[in-house]
Design a protein around this motif. Structure first.
Motif, PDB file in Angstrom:
ATOM      1  N   VAL A  44      -0.975  11.126   4.763  1.00 44.67           N
ATOM      2  CA  VAL A  44      -2.012  10.027   3.832  1.00 44.67           C
ATOM      3  C   VAL A  44      -2.784   9.280   4.881  1.00 44.67           C
ATOM      4  O   VAL A  44      -3.954   9.043   4.423  1.00 44.67           O
ATOM      5  N   PRO A  45      -2.451   8.704   5.994  1.00 44.84           N
ATOM      6  CA  PRO A  45      -3.406   8.036   6.731  1.00 44.84           C
ATOM      7  C   PRO A  45      -4.624   8.931   7.290  1.00 44.84           C
ATOM      8  O   PRO A  45      -5.815   8.641   7.186  1.00 44.84           O
ATOM      9  N   GLY A  46      -4.393  10.127   7.572  1.00 44.62           N
ATOM     10  CA  GLY A  46      -5.363  11.163   7.934  1.00 44.62           C
ATOM     11  C   GLY A  46      -6.318  11.481   6.769  1.00 44.62           C
ATOM     12  O   GLY A  46      -7.549  11.623   6.871  1.00 44.62           O
ATOM     13  N   LEU A  47      -5.813  11.319   5.413  1.00 45.24           N
ATOM     14  CA  LEU A  47      -6.509  11.463   4.267  1.00 45.24           C
ATOM     15  C   LEU A  47      -7.509  10.292   4.194  1.00 45.24           C
ATOM     16  O   LEU A  47      -8.523  10.449   3.945  1.00 45.24           O
ATOM     17  N   ARG A  48      -6.870   9.267   4.410  1.00 45.84           N
ATOM     18  CA  ARG A  48      -7.640   8.095   4.207  1.00 45.84           C
ATOM     19  C   ARG A  48      -8.805   8.023   5.094  1.00 45.84           C
ATOM     20  O   ARG A  48      -9.987   7.697   4.671  1.00 45.84           O
ATOM     21  N   ASN A  93       0.942  -1.065  -0.101  1.00 48.18           N
ATOM     22  CA  ASN A  93       0.083   0.089  -0.042  1.00 48.18           C
ATOM     23  C   ASN A  93       0.774   1.373  -0.050  1.00 48.18           C
ATOM     24  O   ASN A  93       2.114   1.210   0.152  1.00 48.18           O
ATOM     25  N   VAL A  94       0.380   2.367  -0.056  1.00 44.87           N
ATOM     26  CA  VAL A  94       1.045   3.601  -0.393  1.00 44.87           C
ATOM     27  C   VAL A  94       1.596   4.160   1.133  1.00 44.87           C
ATOM     28  O   VAL A  94       2.924   4.342   0.945  1.00 44.87           O
ATOM     29  N   LEU A  95       1.229   3.816   2.189  1.00 45.48           N
ATOM     30  CA  LEU A  95       2.099   4.018   3.520  1.00 45.48           C
ATOM     31  C   LEU A  95       3.193   2.985   3.539  1.00 45.48           C
ATOM     32  O   LEU A  95       4.182   3.340   3.929  1.00 45.48           O
ATOM     33  N   GLY A  96       3.085   1.719   2.944  1.00 43.79           N
ATOM     34  CA  GLY A  96       4.308   0.719   2.744  1.00 43.79           C
ATOM     35  C   GLY A  96       5.293   1.517   1.982  1.00 43.79           C
ATOM     36  O   GLY A  96       6.729   1.379   2.155  1.00 43.79           O
ATOM     37  N   VAL A  97       4.857   1.986   0.849  1.00 45.72           N
ATOM     38  CA  VAL A  97       5.727   2.614   0.077  1.00 45.72           C
ATOM     39  C   VAL A  97       6.585   3.848   0.463  1.00 45.72           C
ATOM     40  O   VAL A  97       7.816   3.960   0.478  1.00 45.72           O
ATOM     41  N   LEU A  98       5.818   4.724   1.199  1.00 42.79           N
ATOM     42  CA  LEU A  98       6.432   5.847   1.464  1.00 42.79           C
ATOM     43  C   LEU A  98       7.269   5.564   2.893  1.00 42.79           C
ATOM     44  O   LEU A  98       8.365   6.007   3.030  1.00 42.79           O
ATOM     45  N   ASN A  99       7.064   4.461   3.583  1.00 47.31           N
ATOM     46  CA  ASN A  99       7.888   4.266   4.642  1.00 47.31           C
ATOM     47  C   ASN A  99       9.033   3.426   4.164  1.00 47.31           C
ATOM     48  O   ASN A  99      10.175   3.569   4.642  1.00 47.31           O
ATOM     49  N   GLU A 139      12.322  14.858   3.698  1.00 50.98           N
ATOM     50  CA  GLU A 139      11.175  15.701   4.399  1.00 50.98           C
ATOM     51  C   GLU A 139       9.831  15.708   3.708  1.00 50.98           C
ATOM     52  O   GLU A 139       8.710  15.466   4.490  1.00 50.98           O
ATOM     53  N   GLN A 140       9.858  15.436   2.394  1.00 52.11           N
ATOM     54  CA  GLN A 140       8.628  15.535   1.572  1.00 52.11           C
ATOM     55  C   GLN A 140       7.720  14.192   1.822  1.00 52.11           C
ATOM     56  O   GLN A 140       6.504  14.056   2.160  1.00 52.11           O
ATOM     57  N   VAL A 141       8.631  13.187   1.850  1.00 51.75           N
ATOM     58  CA  VAL A 141       8.128  11.738   2.034  1.00 51.75           C
ATOM     59  C   VAL A 141       7.687  11.735   3.318  1.00 51.75           C
ATOM     60  O   VAL A 141       6.781  11.019   3.620  1.00 51.75           O
ATOM     61  N   GLY A 142       8.265  12.288   4.452  1.00 53.78           N
ATOM     62  CA  GLY A 142       7.908  12.361   5.826  1.00 53.78           C
ATOM     63  C   GLY A 142       6.599  12.839   6.039  1.00 53.78           C
ATOM     64  O   GLY A 142       5.688  12.651   6.760  1.00 53.78           O
ATOM     65  N   GLU A 143       6.443  14.105   5.315  1.00 55.43           N
ATOM     66  CA  GLU A 143       5.015  14.807   5.420  1.00 55.43           C
ATOM     67  C   GLU A 143       3.908  14.007   4.913  1.00 55.43           C
ATOM     68  O   GLU A 143       2.809  13.878   5.298  1.00 55.43           O
TER      69      GLU A 143
END
Length: 134
Positions: free
Chosen positions: A118-122, A47-53, A109-113
């Motif tokens: 993303v979880p809040g948006l979801r 998922n997107v969160l996994g990609v970002l992490n 920094e952008q990835v951290g943001e």
């Protein structure tokens, strides 16, 4: 010219050479510490969160900043002592490396943001979808 002066000149030449080698070695170590391009590009996340992490972890520069600092320290020392015959290549590489490290830090920094957004948006979208069903 006395023997003492000749030895001092030879010693200074050796020291200048060693200083240049120290700068070059520190630069090489810093470049080696940078993330592998494939680690930044490829992912196995579901998922997107996994990609970002995963991306955030891949953007770790390790000890590159410390090696860059060492290179700049020895370069500055050599420049002030006028120990380098031609240091334009070292100066250009220092600037290039610093720019790459800054780009990686900015991306991190952008990835951290995004990772925190993303979880809040979801959740917001799930709530909105739930409201539509009512």
């Amino acid at each position: 010219m006395s023997q003492s002066t000749l030895n001092d000149d030879e010693l200074f030449g050796e020291a200048a050479s060693e200083m240049r080698n120290d700068v070059e070695d520190s630069l090489a170590e810093a470049w080696d510490e940078l993330p592998d391009p494939d680690d930044v590009w490829e992912t196995d996340a579901d998922n997107v969160l996994g990609v970002l992490n995963g991306l955030r972890s891949a953007l770790d520069v390790g000890d590159a900043e410390e090696h860059l600092r060492d290179a700049k320290k020895w370069f500055t020392m050599g420049e002030r002592a006028d120990a380098f015959d031609d240091a334009d290549d070292l100066e250009a590489e220092l600037e290039d490396l610093e720019g790459v490290i800054e780009d990686i830090a900015t991306a991190g920094e952008q990835v951290g943001e995004l990772t925190s957004t993303v979880p809040g948006l979801r959740s917001t979208l799930e709530e909105a979808a739930g409201d539509d069903e009512e």
